[in-house]
Design an enzyme around this catalytic site. Structure first.
Site, PDB file in Angstrom:
ATOM      1  N   HIS A 172       3.315 -10.217  -3.509  1.00 54.36           N
ATOM      2  CA  HIS A 172       1.994 -10.279  -2.861  1.00 54.36           C
ATOM      3  C   HIS A 172       0.852 -10.200  -3.876  1.00 54.36           C
ATOM      4  CE1 HIS A 172       3.974  -9.375   0.984  1.00 54.36           C
ATOM      5  NE2 HIS A 172       4.499  -8.293   0.443  1.00 54.36           N
ATOM      6  N   ASP A 206      -3.438   0.053  -5.818  1.00 55.52           N
ATOM      7  CA  ASP A 206      -2.707   1.244  -5.358  1.00 55.52           C
ATOM      8  C   ASP A 206      -1.316   1.217  -5.987  1.00 55.52           C
ATOM      9  OD1 ASP A 206      -1.936  -0.982  -3.840  1.00 55.52           O
ATOM     10  OD2 ASP A 206      -1.541   0.180  -2.024  1.00 55.52           O
TER      11      ASP A 206
HETATM   12  O1  RIB Z   1       0.885  -6.080   2.314  1.00 52.50           O
HETATM   13  C1  RIB Z   1       1.094  -6.171   0.960  1.00 52.50           C
HETATM   14  C2  RIB Z   1       0.223  -5.194   0.218  1.00 52.50           C
HETATM   15  O2  RIB Z   1       0.524  -3.884   0.613  1.00 52.50           O
HETATM   16  C3  RIB Z   1       0.399  -5.221  -1.277  1.00 52.50           C
HETATM   17  O3  RIB Z   1      -0.823  -4.943  -1.914  1.00 52.50           O
HETATM   18  C4  RIB Z   1       1.439  -4.177  -1.543  1.00 52.50           C
HETATM   19  O4  RIB Z   1       1.241  -3.477  -2.725  1.00 52.50           O
HETATM   20  C5  RIB Z   1       1.495  -3.367  -0.247  1.00 52.50           C
HETATM   21  O5  RIB Z   1       1.635  -2.061  -0.217  1.00 52.50           O
HETATM   22 CA    CA Z   2      -0.998  -3.207  -3.591  1.00 49.95          CA
END
Ligand code: RIB
Ligand code: CA
Length: 317
Positions: A246, A20
């Site tokens: 992340h 995303d």
């Molecule tokens: O919680 C972290 C996730 O949600 C990652 O994939 C980041 O892009 C976020 O929106």
């Molecule tokens: Ca993401």
């Protein structure tokens, strides 16, 4: 013994990145973009397909920004296929100007079907596309090499009542349930460990000064995201001067699984929650009669080593 991901010994891992990606969209998470860049920079990875899903932004924006980022990185050869505009349940996404075929879920199925046992799906957004692909073709669970997911929080919760579970799972808990029940080989990195892997303001400044077009863009986006995220969480001192990598950890885990401690678990997800939507419950198989594990979860990480690997790889772009 040679390290995992050493490209002189092993052929590159062939991956599909389901994302995303919102990097470049004002006020939006940047980690998908950094993860995509890491996938391109890692000689142990061959990025063959990018599929996009609604999450950090609407799916058309994620598709457009993914293409823009690939162009910035000189890799317009990597196809980008747009996917789910809404989660499996509870929303119908709008599109202003009609259909956008081909779609991510059949593209995923087809890509894996052509090379059974070869393709790793790295899912760094809500799991809607992956779930749709598994519903279209359950044999995907058998034929995929593995699915590496950034999602969940297993050893605690977010301490945010509006979103007690992690964002990707919270966006589409039903999709997560499909993936967890599919039987596919699954490794999941959740907030427990992804929040430990950080980029500081100094890292952002160094990236911006690194000379290349991507470095400048990444540095500017990182500084802007640290500001925006810190302002959104004024009560969280840990989010004021750095941001989490992340999604990049999910990519790093493909070629460097040794940077994470993996624990077999049976994970279930709350899909009908009144206050616990998207919360993952991990049974760590400690009872006399444990459930069958359905995945491995990351329970510890060598965070500084991941950031160092990331910065070193990115500097080659
Ligand atoms: O919680 C972290 C996730 O949600 C990652 O994939 C980041 O892009 C976020 O929106
Ligand atoms: Ca993401």
């Amino acid at each position: 013994m040679r390290a995992a991901g050493d490209d002189s010994v092993t052929p590159p891992r062939r991956i599909v990145l389901d994302t995303d990606l919102g990097m470049g969209h004002p006020g939006t998470e940047i980690d998908d973009g950094l993860a995509l860049a890491l996938a391109l920079a890692d000689p142990g990875i061959r990025l063959e397909l990018v599929t996009t899903v609604v999450g950090n932004a609407d799916v058309d924006t994620c598709t457009r920004l993914s293409r823009q980022l690939l162009a910035r990185l000189g890799r317009t050869d990597v196809p980008v296929v747009g996917g789910a505009a809404a989660p499996l349940r509870g929303g119908v996404g709008g599109r202003e100007d009609g259909y956008r075929a081909p779609y991510a879920a059949p593209a995923l199925v087809e890509h894996v079907r052509r090379s059974p046992g070869e393709i790793t799906v790295v899912a760094i957004g809500p799991l809607t596309n992956v779930a749709l692909a598994l519903l279209l073709e359950p044999a995907l669970a058998r034929d995929v090499r593995e699915i590496v997911v950034m999602g969940g929080v297993y050893l605690g919760h977010t301490h945010l009542a509006a979103m007690p579970g992690e964002h990707n799972i919270w966006c589409d808990p039903d999709a997560a349930a499909v993936v967890l029940g599919s039987g596919a080989p699954l490794r999941l990195v959740g907030l427990d460990i992804t929040k430990q892997v950080r980029l500081s303001r100094d890292d952002a400044t160094a990236l911006a000064a690194s000379g290349g077009d991507f470095g400048r863009f990444a540095g500017e986006c990182t500084s802007a995201w640290i500001d925006a995220h810190g302002a959104a969480l004024p009560g969280d001192p840990g989010e004021q001067d750095s941001c989490a990598l992340h999604d990049a950890l999910a990519v790093a885990a493909v070629t460097h699984p040794d940077l994470v401690t993996w624990t077999p678990a049976f994970v279930a997800v709350e899909t009908a929650g009144r206050v616990a939507r998207g919360v993952m419950v991990a049974d760590l198989l400690r009872s006399a009669d444990p459930p069958r594990p359905n995945c491995e979860i990351g329970t510890a990480v060598r965070a500084d080593a991941v950031t160092a690997l990331f910065l070193e790889r990115i500097s080659s772009l």
